[in-house]
Design a protein around this motif. Structure first.
Motif, PDB file in Angstrom:
ATOM      1  N   UNK A 151      39.915  10.091  12.696  1.00  0.00           N
ATOM      2  CA  UNK A 151      40.071  11.545  13.197  1.00  0.00           C
ATOM      3  C   UNK A 151      39.106  12.290  12.759  1.00  0.00           C
ATOM      4  N   UNK A 152      39.035  13.439  13.427  1.00  0.00           N
ATOM      5  CA  UNK A 152      38.372  14.504  13.476  1.00  0.00           C
ATOM      6  C   UNK A 152      37.515  15.067  11.879  1.00  0.00           C
ATOM      7  N   UNK A 153      38.706  14.766  10.958  1.00  0.00           N
ATOM      8  CA  UNK A 153      38.218  15.678   9.701  1.00  0.00           C
ATOM      9  C   UNK A 153      39.184  14.531   8.835  1.00  0.00           C
ATOM     10  N   UNK A 154      38.463  13.673   7.442  1.00  0.00           N
ATOM     11  CA  UNK A 154      39.253  12.550   6.825  1.00  0.00           C
ATOM     12  C   UNK A 154      37.841  12.556   5.622  1.00  0.00           C
ATOM     13  N   UNK A 155      38.368  11.491   4.981  1.00  0.00           N
ATOM     14  CA  UNK A 155      38.198  11.003   3.896  1.00  0.00           C
ATOM     15  C   UNK A 155      37.991   9.203   4.189  1.00  0.00           C
ATOM     16  N   UNK A 156      36.900   9.330   3.841  1.00  0.00           N
ATOM     17  CA  UNK A 156      37.037   7.706   3.504  1.00  0.00           C
ATOM     18  C   UNK A 156      36.885   6.760   2.300  1.00  0.00           C
ATOM     19  N   UNK A 157      38.161   6.083   1.833  1.00  0.00           N
ATOM     20  CA  UNK A 157      37.885   5.594   0.361  1.00  0.00           C
ATOM     21  C   UNK A 157      38.463   5.960  -0.793  1.00  0.00           C
ATOM     22  N   UNK A 158      38.003   7.716  -0.308  1.00  0.00           N
ATOM     23  CA  UNK A 158      38.661   8.948  -1.448  1.00  0.00           C
ATOM     24  C   UNK A 158      37.269   9.838  -1.981  1.00  0.00           C
ATOM     25  N   UNK A 159      36.081   9.292  -0.890  1.00  0.00           N
ATOM     26  CA  UNK A 159      34.459   9.395  -1.906  1.00  0.00           C
ATOM     27  C   UNK A 159      33.835   9.829  -0.209  1.00  0.00           C
ATOM     28  N   UNK A 160      34.463   9.549   0.954  1.00  0.00           N
ATOM     29  CA  UNK A 160      32.860   9.457   2.016  1.00  0.00           C
ATOM     30  C   UNK A 160      34.044  10.817   2.351  1.00  0.00           C
ATOM     31  N   UNK A 161      33.596  12.063   2.670  1.00  0.00           N
ATOM     32  CA  UNK A 161      33.615  12.907   3.343  1.00  0.00           C
ATOM     33  C   UNK A 161      32.933  12.576   5.055  1.00  0.00           C
ATOM     34  N   UNK A 162      34.013  12.970   6.078  1.00  0.00           N
ATOM     35  CA  UNK A 162      33.589  13.261   7.201  1.00  0.00           C
ATOM     36  C   UNK A 162      33.742  14.566   8.481  1.00  0.00           C
ATOM     37  N   UNK A 163      33.480  14.576   9.073  1.00  0.00           N
ATOM     38  CA  UNK A 163      33.692  15.410  10.122  1.00  0.00           C
ATOM     39  C   UNK A 163      32.399  15.567  11.313  1.00  0.00           C
ATOM     40  N   UNK A 164      33.976  16.311  12.300  1.00  0.00           N
ATOM     41  CA  UNK A 164      33.523  15.956  13.868  1.00  0.00           C
ATOM     42  C   UNK A 164      32.375  17.301  14.107  1.00  0.00           C
ATOM     43  N   UNK A 165      31.250  16.998  14.134  1.00  0.00           N
ATOM     44  CA  UNK A 165      30.518  18.827  14.868  1.00  0.00           C
ATOM     45  C   UNK A 165      30.532  18.875  16.106  1.00  0.00           C
ATOM     46  N   UNK A 166      30.457  17.405  16.472  1.00  0.00           N
ATOM     47  CA  UNK A 166      29.609  17.375  18.375  1.00  0.00           C
ATOM     48  C   UNK A 166      28.064  17.968  17.983  1.00  0.00           C
ATOM     49  N   UNK A 167      27.831  17.376  18.673  1.00  0.00           N
ATOM     50  CA  UNK A 167      26.440  17.223  19.443  1.00  0.00           C
ATOM     51  C   UNK A 167      25.898  17.452  20.937  1.00  0.00           C
ATOM     52  N   UNK A 168      24.709  16.400  20.774  1.00  0.00           N
ATOM     53  CA  UNK A 168      24.273  15.893  22.494  1.00  0.00           C
ATOM     54  C   UNK A 168      25.840  14.692  22.755  1.00  0.00           C
ATOM     55  N   UNK A 169      26.782  14.597  21.833  1.00  0.00           N
ATOM     56  CA  UNK A 169      27.711  13.969  22.417  1.00  0.00           C
ATOM     57  C   UNK A 169      29.222  14.585  21.608  1.00  0.00           C
ATOM     58  N   UNK A 170      29.615  14.346  22.535  1.00  0.00           N
ATOM     59  CA  UNK A 170      31.098  15.944  22.390  1.00  0.00           C
ATOM     60  C   UNK A 170      32.037  15.421  21.193  1.00  0.00           C
ATOM     61  N   UNK A 171      31.812  14.150  20.155  1.00  0.00           N
ATOM     62  CA  UNK A 171      32.326  13.625  19.541  1.00  0.00           C
ATOM     63  C   UNK A 171      31.116  12.976  18.753  1.00  0.00           C
TER      64      UNK A 171
END
Length: 171
Positions: A151-171
């Motif tokens: 998804x746009x924001x979340x965690x992988x295995x409860x220790x890797x956080x991620x968030x969509x920020x966009x840039x030269x690619x929309x997602x």
């Protein structure tokens, strides 16, 4: 934690989206195609106490023996492609996702890894297609259990956080 750069080199890229090797010690920057960009292809390996992660897979180039450049780069740091447990893809442009599979597109380049990519980026890549997205580079993984759509924001295995920020690619 250890972080290793896995440089695939410098390239010029113009509106054709072809990656032309550029060697600063031999090539003249002023002689590249007008309107082209000079880019450094730089995946990373991150070794944690839980995983060996690869951030982006580069162009997917291989030598005449079929050995992928990213695999050679891992080996230079004492790592094997079979050691990689997670591949985190920032987006699916050729220079970030070309190495998801071997050049023949019949086998994943990191067979023991789960591949993480944003669900909207995945859908957008197939909708948009060539020349921005080379879907043949990552079609193999479609429907495989190794593909983990995020998804746009979340965690992988409860220790890797991620968030969509966009840039030269929309997602």
């Amino acid at each position: 934690m250890k972080i290793f750069p896995l440089s695939e080199g410098s390239f010029t890229v113009d509106q054709t989206k072809k990656f032309i090797p550029f060697q600063p010690d031999r090539d003249d920057l002023q002689q590249r195609t007008r309107g082209s960009l000079l880019v450094e292809i730089q995946p990373f390996a991150i070794v944690t106490s839980k995983d060996i992660l690869v951030i982006d897979t580069g162009l997917g180039f291989a030598d005449s023996y079929g050995q992928m450049q990213i695999h050679k780069n891992l080996s230079a740091h004492g790592l094997s492609p079979t050691d990689v447990t997670k591949v985190l893809l920032s987006h699916l442009h050729k220079d970030h996702a070309g190495g998801i599979a071997y050049p023949d597109k019949n086998k994943l380049s990191f067979k023991n890894a789960k591949y993480y990519i944003n669900r909207k980026e995945w859908d957008y890549a197939f909708q948009k297609g060539y020349p921005s997205y080379h879907t043949e580079d990552f079609s193999l993984i479609m429907g495989m259990e190794q593909l983990q759509l995020t998804n746009d924001v979340g965690k992988i295995d409860n220790y890797i956080s991620y968030e969509v920020t966009g840039g030269h690619s929309p997602f």
